[in-house]
Write a protein that holds these residues in place. Structure first.
Motif, PDB file in Angstrom:
ATOM      1  N   ASP A  33       0.837  -1.203   0.000  1.00  0.00           N
ATOM      2  CA  ASP A  33       0.000   0.000   0.000  1.00  0.00           C
ATOM      3  C   ASP A  33       0.870   1.251   0.000  1.00  0.00           C
ATOM      4  N   PHE A  34       1.929   1.249   0.804  1.00  0.00           N
ATOM      5  CA  PHE A  34       2.811   2.410   0.847  1.00  0.00           C
ATOM      6  C   PHE A  34       3.549   2.595  -0.476  1.00  0.00           C
ATOM      7  N   LYS A  35       3.885   1.506  -1.142  1.00  0.00           N
ATOM      8  CA  LYS A  35       4.514   1.647  -2.458  1.00  0.00           C
ATOM      9  C   LYS A  35       3.546   2.283  -3.456  1.00  0.00           C
ATOM     10  N   ALA A  36       2.262   1.950  -3.333  1.00  0.00           N
ATOM     11  CA  ALA A  36       1.261   2.565  -4.207  1.00  0.00           C
ATOM     12  C   ALA A  36       1.140   4.057  -3.915  1.00  0.00           C
ATOM     13  N   VAL A  37       1.209   4.435  -2.620  1.00  0.00           N
ATOM     14  CA  VAL A  37       1.188   5.856  -2.262  1.00  0.00           C
ATOM     15  C   VAL A  37       2.405   6.564  -2.849  1.00  0.00           C
ATOM     16  N   ALA A  38       3.581   5.929  -2.754  1.00  0.00           N
ATOM     17  CA  ALA A  38       4.803   6.526  -3.302  1.00  0.00           C
ATOM     18  C   ALA A  38       4.701   6.692  -4.816  1.00  0.00           C
ATOM     19  N   ASP A  39       4.131   5.702  -5.508  1.00  0.00           N
ATOM     20  CA  ASP A  39       3.947   5.817  -6.957  1.00  0.00           C
ATOM     21  C   ASP A  39       3.012   6.976  -7.297  1.00  0.00           C
ATOM     22  N   GLY A  40       1.963   7.168  -6.480  1.00  0.00           N
ATOM     23  CA  GLY A  40       1.037   8.271  -6.722  1.00  0.00           C
ATOM     24  C   GLY A  40       1.687   9.626  -6.547  1.00  0.00           C
ATOM     25  N   LEU A  41       2.495   9.782  -5.504  1.00  0.00           N
ATOM     26  CA  LEU A  41       3.189  11.056  -5.289  1.00  0.00           C
ATOM     27  C   LEU A  41       4.233  11.315  -6.373  1.00  0.00           C
ATOM     28  N   LYS A  42       4.874  10.254  -6.848  1.00  0.00           N
ATOM     29  CA  LYS A  42       5.846  10.429  -7.930  1.00  0.00           C
ATOM     30  C   LYS A  42       5.142  10.853  -9.215  1.00  0.00           C
ATOM     31  N   LYS A  43       4.003  10.235  -9.498  1.00  0.00           N
ATOM     32  CA  LYS A  43       3.274  10.554 -10.725  1.00  0.00           C
ATOM     33  C   LYS A  43       2.665  11.953 -10.668  1.00  0.00           C
ATOM     34  N   THR A  44       2.112  12.332  -9.513  1.00  0.00           N
ATOM     35  CA  THR A  44       1.408  13.609  -9.407  1.00  0.00           C
ATOM     36  C   THR A  44       2.351  14.784  -9.250  1.00  0.00           C
ATOM     37  N   TRP A  45       3.385  14.629  -8.401  1.00  0.00           N
ATOM     38  CA  TRP A  45       4.256  15.755  -8.062  1.00  0.00           C
ATOM     39  C   TRP A  45       5.697  15.547  -8.496  1.00  0.00           C
ATOM     40  N   ASN A  46       5.988  14.457  -9.218  1.00  0.00           N
ATOM     41  CA  ASN A  46       7.341  14.185  -9.682  1.00  0.00           C
ATOM     42  C   ASN A  46       8.336  14.180  -8.515  1.00  0.00           C
ATOM     43  N   TYR A  47       7.931  13.546  -7.419  1.00  0.00           N
ATOM     44  CA  TYR A  47       8.763  13.466  -6.222  1.00  0.00           C
ATOM     45  C   TYR A  47       8.810  11.995  -5.798  1.00  0.00           C
ATOM     46  N   PRO A  48       9.910  11.287  -6.079  1.00  0.00           N
ATOM     47  CA  PRO A  48       9.973   9.846  -5.801  1.00  0.00           C
ATOM     48  C   PRO A  48      10.286   9.530  -4.342  1.00  0.00           C
ATOM     49  N   HIS A  49      10.036   8.280  -3.975  1.00  0.00           N
ATOM     50  CA  HIS A  49      10.416   7.732  -2.666  1.00  0.00           C
ATOM     51  C   HIS A  49       9.697   8.424  -1.497  1.00  0.00           C
ATOM     52  N   VAL A  50       8.514   8.933  -1.700  1.00  0.00           N
ATOM     53  CA  VAL A  50       7.758   9.611  -0.636  1.00  0.00           C
ATOM     54  C   VAL A  50       6.532   8.771  -0.298  1.00  0.00           C
ATOM     55  N   LEU A  51       6.392   8.411   0.974  1.00  0.00           N
ATOM     56  CA  LEU A  51       5.297   7.560   1.432  1.00  0.00           C
ATOM     57  C   LEU A  51       4.093   8.347   1.924  1.00  0.00           C
ATOM     58  N   GLY A  52       4.222   9.653   2.064  1.00  0.00           N
ATOM     59  CA  GLY A  52       3.118  10.470   2.546  1.00  0.00           C
ATOM     60  C   GLY A  52       3.634  11.805   3.043  1.00  0.00           C
ATOM     61  N   VAL A  53       2.711  12.703   3.328  1.00  0.00           N
ATOM     62  CA  VAL A  53       3.031  14.048   3.806  1.00  0.00           C
ATOM     63  C   VAL A  53       2.352  14.239   5.149  1.00  0.00           C
ATOM     64  N   ILE A  54       3.101  14.724   6.142  1.00  0.00           N
ATOM     65  CA  ILE A  54       2.603  14.828   7.504  1.00  0.00           C
ATOM     66  C   ILE A  54       2.568  16.284   7.955  1.00  0.00           C
ATOM     67  N   ASP A  55       1.515  16.644   8.684  1.00  0.00           N
ATOM     68  CA  ASP A  55       1.398  17.997   9.246  1.00  0.00           C
ATOM     69  C   ASP A  55       0.307  17.976  10.307  1.00  0.00           C
ATOM     70  N   GLY A  56       0.186  19.080  11.032  1.00  0.00           N
ATOM     71  CA  GLY A  56      -0.824  19.193  12.079  1.00  0.00           C
ATOM     72  C   GLY A  56      -1.736  20.379  11.853  1.00  0.00           C
ATOM     73  N   LYS A  57      -2.939  20.315  12.399  1.00  0.00           N
ATOM     74  CA  LYS A  57      -3.923  21.389  12.299  1.00  0.00           C
ATOM     75  C   LYS A  57      -4.575  21.587  13.663  1.00  0.00           C
ATOM     76  N   HIS A  58      -4.662  22.838  14.093  1.00  0.00           N
ATOM     77  CA  HIS A  58      -5.317  23.155  15.357  1.00  0.00           C
ATOM     78  C   HIS A  58      -6.825  23.297  15.136  1.00  0.00           C
ATOM     79  N   ILE A  59      -7.588  22.594  15.944  1.00  0.00           N
ATOM     80  CA  ILE A  59      -9.049  22.683  15.930  1.00  0.00           C
ATOM     81  C   ILE A  59      -9.463  23.503  17.141  1.00  0.00           C
ATOM     82  N   LYS A  60     -10.019  24.676  16.920  1.00  0.00           N
ATOM     83  CA  LYS A  60     -10.350  25.574  18.028  1.00  0.00           C
ATOM     84  C   LYS A  60     -11.514  25.030  18.854  1.00  0.00           C
TER      85      LYS A  60
END
Length: 261
Positions: A33-60
């Protein structure tokens, strides 16, 4: 019905949505599954070897009784934090909700189930592979400067004293990180309760946010992608480097904003 009855129905419904959809919309990912995510990020953003993007959001939220500064954040509001990892389609693949607003992204990451699994090497990350003939490199998650330095967490270069190659990399890194910012933005736009201050206890606010996250994935995977962000891979970076060398100007604009919030 009375207000307390309606409130109870809402919380029960949100909990039922989470229980009913979490297994299908946020399943435990395997190495394939993670390899499929990496293939999607490579195809969409031309950025290889990436398994996902992480960040945080404050909910008031409204300041809970007798909580002191526990939920008080750097924005001078009270909040719980949603930490999420998303794929190339801005779908969440891992979430953690409910940490105190005063905690940093790095502290929340270390206390989350995702962070503990990554720190203890108990995560189904694909083994390192050769990258375009440049050597064997590990798969990584993209992050900002707030997260700890790890083998599988990749951050941008510091913003000062960058050469053109580093500026181009920061641009690519920031562009790929749009996926998580757009995920937060689209979820808030669709479930507008997240734009306001939640007048409820933190445990109830957590139920609402969890329901919004699985509904976000449920809707995203079934709606037509009519308004997807444009992929600007047509930029010729080699020409930009040459122009930058001639004019002493940056090769590409560097930005660290949040374009979809």
């Amino acid at each position: 019905m009375g207000a307390s009855t309606i409130r109870s129905i809402i919380y029960t419904t949100c909990h039922a949505i989470w229980e009913g959809l979490s297994e299908s919309e946020l399943p435990q990912l395997t190495e394939q599954d993670f390899k499929a995510v990496a293939d999607g990020l490579k195809k969409t953003w031309n950025y290889p070897h990436v398994l996902g993007v992480i960040d945080g959001k404050h909910i008031k939220i409204e300041c809970p009784p007798k909580s002191g500064s526990t939920y008080h954040n750097y924005k001078q509001t009270f909040s719980i934090v949603l930490q999420a990892v998303c794929d190339s389609e801005s779908n969440f693949i891992a979430i953690d909700v409910g940490d105190y607003g005063r905690h940093s992204d790095g502290g929340i990451f270390k206390n989350s189930s995702f962070g503990r699994a990554l720190l203890s090497n108990n995560f189904p990350i694909p083994p390192a592979e050769d990258l375009c003939g440049q050597g064997v490199l590990p798969f990584v998650f993209l992050r900002d400067e707030a997260y700890p330095i790890m083998r599988n967490l990749l951050r941008p270069f510091p913003r000062r004293g960058l050469d053109n190659v580093q500026r181009i990399y920061n641009y690519r890194h920031s562009r790929a990180r749009r996926t998580i910012e757009c995920a937060f933005g689209m979820m808030s736009a669709k479930w507008s309760v997240l734009k306001t201050t939640l007048h409820m206890l933190p445990e109830n606010a957590t139920k609402v946010v969890l329901a919004c996250c699985v509904l976000h994935n449920f809707v995203r995977r079934r709606e037509k992608p009519d308004n997807e962000p444009a992929n600007d891979d047509t930029i010729d970076f080699s020409n930009q480097q040459e122009r930058a060398a001639d004019t002493n100007e940056p090769a590409v604009p560097t930005h660290h904003g949040r374009p979809c919030q």
